[in-house]
Design an enzyme around this catalytic site. Structure first.
Site, PDB file in Angstrom:
ATOM      1  N   ARG A  10       0.855  -1.196   0.000  1.00 50.91           N
ATOM      2  CA  ARG A  10       0.000   0.000   0.000  1.00 50.91           C
ATOM      3  C   ARG A  10       0.890   1.244   0.000  1.00 50.91           C
ATOM      4  O   ARG A  10       1.712   1.418   0.901  1.00 50.91           O
ATOM      5  CB  ARG A  10      -0.904  -0.009   1.241  1.00 50.91           C
ATOM      6  CG  ARG A  10      -1.689   1.267   1.389  1.00 50.91           C
ATOM      7  CD  ARG A  10      -2.662   1.259   2.582  1.00 50.91           C
ATOM      8  NE  ARG A  10      -3.301   2.553   2.634  1.00 50.91           N
ATOM      9  CZ  ARG A  10      -3.311   3.376   3.676  1.00 50.91           C
ATOM     10  NH1 ARG A  10      -2.761   3.015   4.824  1.00 50.91           N
ATOM     11  NH2 ARG A  10      -3.884   4.554   3.591  1.00 50.91           N
ATOM     12  N   HIS A  31      -3.067  10.950   0.806  1.00 50.67           N
ATOM     13  CA  HIS A  31      -2.515  10.762   2.150  1.00 50.67           C
ATOM     14  C   HIS A  31      -1.893  12.101   2.573  1.00 50.67           C
ATOM     15  O   HIS A  31      -0.692  12.213   2.760  1.00 50.67           O
ATOM     16  CB  HIS A  31      -1.500   9.613   2.155  1.00 50.67           C
ATOM     17  CG  HIS A  31      -1.278   8.986   3.499  1.00 50.67           C
ATOM     18  ND1 HIS A  31      -1.425   7.636   3.747  1.00 50.67           N
ATOM     19  CD2 HIS A  31      -0.911   9.531   4.690  1.00 50.67           C
ATOM     20  CE1 HIS A  31      -1.153   7.382   5.024  1.00 50.67           C
ATOM     21  NE2 HIS A  31      -0.827   8.518   5.611  1.00 50.67           N
ATOM     22  N   GLU A  78      -7.477   8.500   6.439  1.00 51.30           N
ATOM     23  CA  GLU A  78      -7.709   9.139   7.734  1.00 51.30           C
ATOM     24  C   GLU A  78      -8.227  10.566   7.630  1.00 51.30           C
ATOM     25  O   GLU A  78      -7.563  11.522   8.057  1.00 51.30           O
ATOM     26  CB  GLU A  78      -6.430   9.093   8.581  1.00 51.30           C
ATOM     27  CG  GLU A  78      -5.950   7.682   8.819  1.00 51.30           C
ATOM     28  CD  GLU A  78      -4.856   7.577   9.884  1.00 51.30           C
ATOM     29  OE1 GLU A  78      -4.329   8.619  10.313  1.00 51.30           O
ATOM     30  OE2 GLU A  78      -4.539   6.466  10.297  1.00 51.30           O
ATOM     31  N   ASN A 121      -7.489   1.655   9.780  1.00 52.48           N
ATOM     32  CA  ASN A 121      -6.188   1.918  10.382  1.00 52.48           C
ATOM     33  C   ASN A 121      -6.385   1.807  11.881  1.00 52.48           C
ATOM     34  O   ASN A 121      -7.128   2.579  12.478  1.00 52.48           O
ATOM     35  CB  ASN A 121      -5.698   3.327  10.032  1.00 52.48           C
ATOM     36  CG  ASN A 121      -5.350   3.465   8.550  1.00 52.48           C
ATOM     37  OD1 ASN A 121      -5.451   2.496   7.784  1.00 52.48           O
ATOM     38  ND2 ASN A 121      -4.952   4.645   8.154  1.00 52.48           N
ATOM     39  N   TYR A 149      -4.471   1.224  15.722  1.00 51.53           N
ATOM     40  CA  TYR A 149      -3.247   1.197  16.513  1.00 51.53           C
ATOM     41  C   TYR A 149      -3.476   0.901  17.996  1.00 51.53           C
ATOM     42  O   TYR A 149      -2.698   0.208  18.619  1.00 51.53           O
ATOM     43  CB  TYR A 149      -2.506   2.545  16.397  1.00 51.53           C
ATOM     44  CG  TYR A 149      -1.910   2.783  15.032  1.00 51.53           C
ATOM     45  CD1 TYR A 149      -0.644   2.300  14.712  1.00 51.53           C
ATOM     46  CD2 TYR A 149      -2.616   3.470  14.048  1.00 51.53           C
ATOM     47  CE1 TYR A 149      -0.088   2.502  13.460  1.00 51.53           C
ATOM     48  CE2 TYR A 149      -2.067   3.673  12.788  1.00 51.53           C
ATOM     49  CZ  TYR A 149      -0.805   3.184  12.498  1.00 51.53           C
ATOM     50  OH  TYR A 149      -0.272   3.380  11.253  1.00 51.53           O
ATOM     51  N   GLU A 189      -3.578  -0.195   8.066  1.00 47.28           N
ATOM     52  CA  GLU A 189      -2.399   0.178   8.864  1.00 47.28           C
ATOM     53  C   GLU A 189      -2.510  -0.456  10.242  1.00 47.28           C
ATOM     54  O   GLU A 189      -3.597  -0.457  10.845  1.00 47.28           O
ATOM     55  CB  GLU A 189      -2.287   1.700   9.096  1.00 47.28           C
ATOM     56  CG  GLU A 189      -1.898   2.490   7.879  1.00 47.28           C
ATOM     57  CD  GLU A 189      -1.778   3.993   8.155  1.00 47.28           C
ATOM     58  OE1 GLU A 189      -1.602   4.388   9.331  1.00 47.28           O
ATOM     59  OE2 GLU A 189      -1.886   4.755   7.195  1.00 47.28           O
TER      60      GLU A 189
HETATM   61  C1  PNW Z   1      -1.447   7.365  10.837  1.00 43.86           C
HETATM   62  N1  PNW Z   1      -2.591   9.786  16.792  1.00 43.86           N
HETATM   63  O1  PNW Z   1      -1.553   8.592  11.489  1.00 43.86           O
HETATM   64  C2  PNW Z   1      -1.058   7.737   9.424  1.00 43.86           C
HETATM   65  O2  PNW Z   1      -1.921   7.251   8.426  1.00 43.86           O
HETATM   66  C3  PNW Z   1       0.362   7.486   9.088  1.00 43.86           C
HETATM   67  O3  PNW Z   1       0.754   8.346   8.050  1.00 43.86           O
HETATM   68  C4  PNW Z   1       1.218   7.605  10.330  1.00 43.86           C
HETATM   69  O4  PNW Z   1       2.586   7.556  10.083  1.00 43.86           O
HETATM   70  C5  PNW Z   1       0.785   6.458  11.240  1.00 43.86           C
HETATM   71  O5  PNW Z   1      -0.592   6.526  11.523  1.00 43.86           O
HETATM   72  C6  PNW Z   1       1.542   6.377  12.553  1.00 43.86           C
HETATM   73  O6  PNW Z   1       1.245   7.499  13.354  1.00 43.86           O
HETATM   74  C7  PNW Z   1      -1.805   8.786  12.820  1.00 43.86           C
HETATM   75  O7  PNW Z   1      -2.028  10.801  17.275  1.00 43.86           O
HETATM   76  C8  PNW Z   1      -1.239   9.912  13.397  1.00 43.86           C
HETATM   77  O8  PNW Z   1      -3.374   9.069  17.479  1.00 43.86           O
HETATM   78  C9  PNW Z   1      -1.501  10.235  14.702  1.00 43.86           C
HETATM   79  C10 PNW Z   1      -2.338   9.424  15.446  1.00 43.86           C
HETATM   80  C11 PNW Z   1      -2.901   8.287  14.882  1.00 43.86           C
HETATM   81  C12 PNW Z   1      -2.641   7.972  13.558  1.00 43.86           C
END
Ligand code: PNW
Length: 484
Positions: A83, A129, A176, A318, A320, A388
């Site tokens: 991707r 992006h 996002e 995405n 995390y 992601e």
């Molecule tokens: C995503 N937060 O962004 C993006 O899609 C990527 O480009 C980035 O590098 C990746 O996650 C890792 O951070 C985020 O602050 C940026 O919670 C910030 C946050 C979450 C996702």
């Protein structure tokens, strides 16, 4: 770590799509080469060094010159898919629908796509992006001009479908949109850096702008997806979706109904804001209308009809981390964009959502990832691709290369999140693919180059790439969970 594979639960289908993800501005560099026009991140990083730690994307990982080497890495890691995102201002340097197409930019992405196919790796292409052509911001306010920007985005999408769609079959309109709207137009930490509350920003009207920008993103997405559905999908045989971020929220006090509501409301403000219109062609969540009133733009019948024409093939997720949500008893402030909740890493009983990672906002919570998948699938009903998922290891920002490549923490993060996917499959969720963020350490936006999410170590002085252990391990983590 040896333990994760023998015990691994089986359940990923043999067709499971997997690979690694990146974004143009975070890796390419070559910002004034090959006819590329400036984007809002170029200007933001050069004019606001205090917000962006004095760094910029001028060189980044120099992927613009080293992409063949990066394709070889993907092949070495066994990836089935990759991707990446296209830089709008490489394709149309001034961005607009009357502006010329840059053939050198087309040639760059043609080589990238052909290089992937030659290695038997599926291209997954993100159209946006975060790198809006600066000319569109200057000309009419960029994402603040709902009517103009959607026409320009549609034309940019058309050029990409026409020039790459015969070989690239998997499309993501926008990455996002929450981050674009809130970080760019409310708290001002991302380009174009507008905010009325962040003192470092010179411009912005955050009680209004994030909601306008979001509508522009939603309608631009709808134009691109409906164009693809009408003119390209049948002929090219591809698929289109969107990548939506958002943490999962648990109630801070599981016995308090108001915290259950707060958790749900927090997810509506984060995810439903975009997913209700984009996935269901519906209005924003009722909780947002209740809190924001007139600040939230309306959709006309014609706009809802366009959203229906923009039916998507998949939900790109995405994911995390997760958090706890606690209700507030005071009225929401005018600039609140979180549904008037407090976000906490520990619940009322003092239980942490997960152990710390190498970045403050991320704590691994794989069991909640499984719940998240179930919730999203129930609401939106489309196959899910994880577009992601990843993390920096604790302390990795201070490690040398030798320490950074021994990334047990990241391997465990991948393994436990793939276990959660297997669990969600058992719950009946259609999860069809997984992209680890990221192929290589890269520019973590305004935070600069210190936070390392890559499976490949990048030396920013020599631009040397070194595979971390996780790079070669992901394949076996996935294959050991496949049912044969
Ligand atoms: C995503 N937060 O962004 C993006 O899609 C990527 O480009 C980035 O590098 C990746 O996650 C890792 O951070 C985020 O602050 C940026 O919670 C910030 C946050 C979450 C996702």
């Amino acid at each position: 770590m040896a333990s994760v594979e023998p015990k691994a639960p089986k359940g990923l289908p043999p067709s499971f799509v997997w690979g690694f993800a990146t974004a143009a501005y975070q890796i390419e560099g070559g910002v004034s080469e090959g006819g590329r026009g400036p984007c809002i991140w170029d200007k933001f990083m050069h004019l606001e060094p205090s917000v962006t730690n004095g760094v910029n994307g001028d060189v980044a990982c120099d992927h613009y010159h080293k992409f063949e080497e990066d394709l070889d890495l993907l092949a070495k890691y066994g990836a089935r898919a990759y991707r990446f995102s296209i830089s709008w201002s490489r394709i149309i340097p001034l961005g607009g629908r009357e502006d010329p197409v840059n053939e050198e930019g087309i040639a760059f992405y043609t080589s990238l796509i052909d290089g992937l196919l030659a290695r038997n790796i599926q291209p997954w292409v993100t159209l946006y992006h975060w790198d809006l052509p600066q000319a569109l911001h200057d000309r009419y306010g960029g994402w603040l001009n709902v009517e103009e920007v959607q026409k320009d985005f549609e034309r940019y999408a058309r050029v990409c479908f026409e020039r790459f769609g015969d070989r690239a079959k998997n499309w993501i309109t926008i990455n996002e949109p929450w981050i674009v709207s809130i970080h760019g137009y409310s708290i001002g930490i991302d380009a174009p850096g507008r905010s009325s509350t962040n003192k470092q920003c010179s411009e912005g009207d955050s009680p209004r702008e994030p909601w306008i920008a979001a509508k522009a993103l939603i309608m631009s997405h709808a134009r691109a997806a409906s164009l693809y559905n009408k003119e390209f999908k049948a002929k090219q045989g591809g698929r289109i979706g969107v990548s939506i971020n958002g943490d999962y929220y648990e109630p801070w006090d599981p016995k308090d109904a108001r915290d259950h509501e707060a958790a749900e409301r927090r997810m509506e403000f984060h995810i439903g804001w975009f997913a209700n219109p984009m996935m269901l062609a519906q209005d924003y969540p009722a909780s947002m209308r209740a809190q924001l009133g007139d600040r939230l733009p309306q959709f006309t019948d014609a706009e809802l009809s366009l959203l229906r024409d923009a039916e998507l093939d998949f939900y790109g997720m995405n994911y995390y981390t997760a958090q706890f949500a606690r209700h507030r008893s005071t009225p929401a402030e005018e600039t609140d964009h979180k549904g008037n909740v407090d976000e906490l890493a520990e619940n009322k009983a003092g239980v942490s959502v997960g152990e710390p990672s190498g970045i403050w906002w991320l704590r691994p919570a794989p069991e909640l990832f499984r719940k998240h998948l179930v919730r999203i699938y129930k609401k939106y009903g489309k196959p899910i691709y994880i577009t992601e998922n990843g993390c920096p290891c604790p302390g990795e920002e201070k490690m040398n290369k030798e320490e950074s490549v021994r990334d047990e923490y990241r391997q465990r993060y991948f393994a436990t999140h793939l276990d959660a996917i297997v669990g969600a499959l058992q719950d009946g969720v259609e999860v069809k693919g997984y992209f680890a963020w990221s192929l290589m350490d890269n520019m973590e936006w305004g935070l600069g180059y210190d936070y390392r999410f890559g499976v490949t170590h990048t030396n920013y002085e020599t631009l040397e790439r070194t595979p971390k252990e996780s790079a070669l391990r992901l394949r076996s983590i996935i294959e050991s969970r496949m049912s044969t």
